[in-house]
Design an enzyme around this catalytic site. Structure first.
Site, PDB file in Angstrom:
ATOM      1  CE  LYS A 277      38.227  44.761  41.975  1.00  0.00           C
ATOM      2  NZ  LYS A 277      38.939  45.459  43.013  1.00  0.00           N
TER       3      LYS A 277
ATOM      4  CE  LYS B 213      42.933  50.810  44.678  1.00  0.00           C
ATOM      5  NZ  LYS B 213      44.347  51.028  44.429  1.00  0.00           N
TER       6      LYS B 213
HETATM    7  P1  NDP Z   1      44.960  38.325  44.076  1.00  0.00           P
HETATM    8  O1  NDP Z   1      44.114  37.795  42.987  1.00  0.00           O
HETATM    9  O2  NDP Z   1      46.435  38.207  43.990  1.00  0.00           O
HETATM   10  O3  NDP Z   1      44.547  37.602  45.471  1.00  0.00           O
HETATM   11  C1  NDP Z   1      43.213  37.471  45.845  1.00  0.00           C
HETATM   12  C2  NDP Z   1      43.124  36.858  47.236  1.00  0.00           C
HETATM   13  O4  NDP Z   1      41.737  36.716  47.575  1.00  0.00           O
HETATM   14  C3  NDP Z   1      43.728  35.464  47.340  1.00  0.00           C
HETATM   15  O5  NDP Z   1      44.185  35.273  48.653  1.00  0.00           O
HETATM   16  C4  NDP Z   1      42.524  34.566  47.042  1.00  0.00           C
HETATM   17  O6  NDP Z   1      42.635  33.277  47.606  1.00  0.00           O
HETATM   18  C5  NDP Z   1      41.437  35.327  47.748  1.00  0.00           C
HETATM   19  N1  NDP Z   1      40.111  35.067  47.190  1.00  0.00           N
HETATM   20  C6  NDP Z   1      39.721  35.194  45.898  1.00  0.00           C
HETATM   21  N2  NDP Z   1      38.401  34.954  45.785  1.00  0.00           N
HETATM   22  C7  NDP Z   1      37.960  34.633  47.042  1.00  0.00           C
HETATM   23  C8  NDP Z   1      36.695  34.277  47.566  1.00  0.00           C
HETATM   24  N3  NDP Z   1      35.606  34.221  46.799  1.00  0.00           N
HETATM   25  N4  NDP Z   1      36.610  34.032  48.896  1.00  0.00           N
HETATM   26  C9  NDP Z   1      37.702  34.105  49.693  1.00  0.00           C
HETATM   27  N5  NDP Z   1      38.929  34.441  49.246  1.00  0.00           N
HETATM   28  C10 NDP Z   1      39.044  34.704  47.932  1.00  0.00           C
HETATM   29  O7  NDP Z   1      44.508  39.815  44.305  1.00  0.00           O
HETATM   30  P2  NDP Z   1      45.346  41.057  44.903  1.00  0.00           P
HETATM   31  O8  NDP Z   1      45.980  40.659  46.175  1.00  0.00           O
HETATM   32  O9  NDP Z   1      46.159  41.657  43.821  1.00  0.00           O
HETATM   33  O10 NDP Z   1      44.144  42.077  45.174  1.00  0.00           O
HETATM   34  C11 NDP Z   1      43.351  42.040  46.355  1.00  0.00           C
HETATM   35  C12 NDP Z   1      42.589  43.359  46.440  1.00  0.00           C
HETATM   36  O11 NDP Z   1      43.515  44.435  46.505  1.00  0.00           O
HETATM   37  C13 NDP Z   1      41.715  43.621  45.183  1.00  0.00           C
HETATM   38  O12 NDP Z   1      40.527  44.253  45.553  1.00  0.00           O
HETATM   39  C14 NDP Z   1      42.600  44.526  44.333  1.00  0.00           C
HETATM   40  O13 NDP Z   1      41.822  45.307  43.434  1.00  0.00           O
HETATM   41  C15 NDP Z   1      43.312  45.335  45.415  1.00  0.00           C
HETATM   42  N6  NDP Z   1      44.609  45.920  45.057  1.00  0.00           N
HETATM   43  C16 NDP Z   1      45.580  45.212  44.384  1.00  0.00           C
HETATM   44  C17 NDP Z   1      46.805  45.810  44.081  1.00  0.00           C
HETATM   45  C18 NDP Z   1      47.919  45.078  43.383  1.00  0.00           C
HETATM   46  O14 NDP Z   1      48.898  45.744  42.986  1.00  0.00           O
HETATM   47  N7  NDP Z   1      47.864  43.768  43.194  1.00  0.00           N
HETATM   48  C19 NDP Z   1      47.070  47.214  44.467  1.00  0.00           C
HETATM   49  C20 NDP Z   1      46.021  47.836  45.243  1.00  0.00           C
HETATM   50  C21 NDP Z   1      44.837  47.212  45.492  1.00  0.00           C
HETATM   51  P3  NDP Z   1      43.310  32.045  46.848  1.00  0.00           P
HETATM   52  O15 NDP Z   1      44.748  32.045  47.273  1.00  0.00           O
HETATM   53  O16 NDP Z   1      42.546  30.866  47.305  1.00  0.00           O
HETATM   54  O17 NDP Z   1      43.141  32.300  45.351  1.00  0.00           O
END
Ligand code: NDP
Length: 296
Positions: free
Chosen positions: A240, A171
């Site tokens: 990242k 990835k």
């Molecule tokens: P977002 O920033 O939209 O969401 C992050 C999620 O993680 C939220 O639910 C947030 O909670 C939670 N979170 C953040 N920090 C912490 C922490 N320290 N402890 C517990 N929960 C935490 O990210 P994405 O959903 O876009 O991405 C998630 C993963 O998927 C990443 O690794 C990203 O690289 C990967 N990804 C993303 C894609 C995309 O198109 N967006 C595509 C493919 C992979 P809260 O609601 O409280 O902020």
């Protein structure tokens, strides 16, 4: 039926969990509790107050957080996931994480008789909604066989790539190439507009020629030429990912000046545009520097 829990209802986690919720019996947890409560109400799931509470109710927990460090932290403490999960449980990590931390997580879980596989995904929020993600798995064959039916809820292509960490390595390299391509297409289009070629025509010709890519065929027409710039994947997360690929290069002794440069440029874009900017907004910096607009 396997009881499943999902932790991390962000841009990706929400639509992935939505697809799992239709199986029934899903338990969800999110750091901001209101989001888990809203999900539970909309999709008929149960919201857990802590990772521990979720862990105690499930056979398989699925995480989708920003980084592997966040996943590791989620395991620990009196309310952590490890305090809830029972021996024989499985943790599937769909975070785009890093292989070294995942190997440490796998070893930590093994002490409690809990299996682990890294299972990051590609295909964006649209792919998550449609259930057409590519899932890149690292883990042993038995764990992967156990994970497959659940991953099929949101993934249409599920690839077992090697031991724990292999999915995250795949990835990271994929996303480093995406980042590189975003910059290259942005620079190429900026110079073409300066040379008098309308942006839309330049994209059309590129897409009928050998320089085309996912960026030029899908992302630029849908987001840049239209001037829509939706926010679906934070630039900070792509930066990242390139950082993880660069660390892999260093760890394996492979020279990577091209990916290194992409990483430096994305780190700079992150500092300039902030944590909320979308990944494609890296092209906005190119537009700004060149004094052109690619909309058209
Ligand atoms: P977002 O920033 O939209 O969401 C992050 C999620 O993680 C939220 O639910 C947030 O909670 C939670 N979170 C953040 N920090 C912490 C922490 N320290 N402890 C517990 N929960 C935490 O990210 P994405 O959903 O876009 O991405 C998630 C993963 O998927 C990443 O690794 C990203 O690289 C990967 N990804 C993303 C894609 C995309 O198109 N967006 C595509 C493919 C992979 P809260 O609601 O409280 O902020």
């Amino acid at each position: 039926m396997t009881a499943v829990g999902f932790l991390g209802l962000g841009a990706m986690g929400w639509p992935m969990a939505t697809r799992l919720a239709s199986r029934g019996g899903l338990v969800v947890w999110n750091r901001t509790a209101g989001r888990a409560a809203e999900f539970a109400e909309r999709h008929g799931a149960r919201a857990a107050a802590t990772p521990r509470e979720l862990g105690a109710q499930v056979d398989v927990a699925i995480t989708c957080l920003p980084t592997s460090a966040d996943v590791a932290a989620l395991l620990e403490g009196p309310d952590g996931l490890l305090a809830g999960l029972r021996p024989g449980a499985l943790l599937l990590d769909c975070t785009s994480g890093d292989p070294a931390t995942s190997r440490r997580i796998a070893a930590r879980l093994e002490e409690g008789g809990i299996a682990f596989a890294d299972a990051p995904v590609s295909g964006g929020t649209n792919g998550a909604e449609a259930g057409t993600l590519t899932v890149m798995i690292g883990g042993d064959a038995a764990t992967v066989a156990r994970a497959r039916p659940l991953l099929a809820a949101f993934g249409s292509r599920i690839e077992h790539l090697g031991p724990v960490g292999a999915g995250h390595a795949m990835k990271a390299v994929n996303n480093a190439l995406l980042a590189l391509n975003i910059l290259a297409v942005g620079e190429g289009l900026a110079v073409l507009v300066k040379a008098g070629v309308p942006a839309a025509k330049a994209v059309e010709v590129l897409n009928g020629s050998s320089g085309r890519s996912f960026v030029s065929e899908s992302l630029v027409p849908e987001r840049v030429l239209t001037g829509r710039w939706p926010r679906t994947f934070r630039l900070a997360l792509l930066a990242k990912d390139v950082g993880i690929a660069r660390a892999l290069l260093r760890d394996t002794g492979v020279d990577g000046p091209v990916l290194d440069l992409a990483g430096e440029l994305f780190d700079r874009a992150r500092a300039e545009l902030g944590e909320a900017a979308d990944y494609l907004e890296a092209i906005r910096l190119i537009e700004r520097q060149a004094g052109v607009e690619l909309r058209g």
